[in-house]
Design an enzyme around this catalytic site. Sequence first.
Site, short mmCIF file in Angstrom:
data_model
loop_
_atom_site.label_atom_id
_atom_site.label_comp_id
_atom_site.label_asym_id
_atom_site.label_seq_id
_atom_site.Cartn_x
_atom_site.Cartn_y
_atom_site.Cartn_z
N TYR A 28 -1.83 -1.10 10.32
CA TYR A 28 -1.85 -1.07 8.84
C TYR A 28 -0.53 -0.62 8.20
O TYR A 28 0.01 -1.43 7.28
CB TYR A 28 -2.96 -0.51 8.27
N SER A 49 0.99 -1.17 -0.12
CA SER A 49 -0.05 -0.04 -0.01
C SER A 49 1.06 1.24 -0.09
O SER A 49 2.07 1.12 0.32
CB SER A 49 -0.75 0.04 1.43
#
Length: 259
Positions: A150, A137
């Site tokens: 995350y 990401s």
Amino acid sequence: MEFQQRVVVITGGAKGIGAATARTFAAKGALVAILDLDAQAGRFLAQELGQALFLPTDVTQSNAVQAAVDRVVSTFGGIHTLVNNAGVLFQRRLEETSDEDWDRVLAVNLKAAFLTSRAAIPVMRRIGSGVIINVASVHALRTLGQHAAYAASKGGLVSLTQSIALEYAPEHIRAVAILPGAVHTPMMEESLTRMAAQSLEDGLNAMGRRLPIGRVADPQEIANVIVFAASDEASFMTGSAISVDGGVASALPSLPKIG
Ligand SMILES: NC(=O)c1ccc[n+]([C@@H]2O[C@H](COP(=O)([O-])OP(=O)(O)OC[C@H]3O[C@@H](n4cnc5c(N)ncnc54)[C@H](O)[C@@H]3O)[C@@H](O)[C@H]2O)c1
């Protein structure tokens, strides 16, 4: 039919970016194996694709991953490409993140890629080559507050990719990390629904306006890059972290205009 008879394993392939990736590989002739928790969506997609296998698998579980890899090999004869795409988004203040939250996010987003790679690499070695694509990401490079677990999981995935690339380059196994920005998938829909009082469409438009490119991505735009990175045309690409983020990782925060 660039991937004719090549075997591609995609974790989290039942929905979103994984499903777009499965469809794109299948359209290029690949034999696709989807490993996902969502049995309904997974079975449905495998039927749509034809030469595809759905294996209901929790990719955080070592035994389940090994069993799935064995099943792919016994069905299709090998594994040429592994796409570690399964992931969970987690947005919460660090002090409100429990041990269980942290462990779950790190397990799905990072440990699973270790487990699948460990199981698939001996199969790739027997074939003589292979490619591992890790879907990380933009949060691996630039993140926000309230994204500790995350962001750490995705940063770890980029480091894991680099180490695999170095260790297995002599055996013709490449590893590449793909770093998407905002993509319109069930994950994003859930996140927008949680955050915003506005309609989904308004939420997507508002998010898009904040990006340099002015819109969120379609999953196909990420799948195209994943499939390219896995192809023979990308044969010199390994250890790379490829941003596909509409310019987000290049942007400074908005500053007052000078002059
Ligand atoms: N959507 C975005 O904006 C975006 C941005 C950057 C990175 N990503 C990353 O891309 C990847 C795919 O995201 P998406 O938006 O398509 O997500 P999604 O939630 O739409 O789909 C993820 C899939 O992973 C599966 N999955 C989750 N946990 C699993 C587990 N333990 N075992 C097996 N399968 C499991 C889910 O069932 C689902 O089918 C993720 O790694 C995500 O972090 C997404």
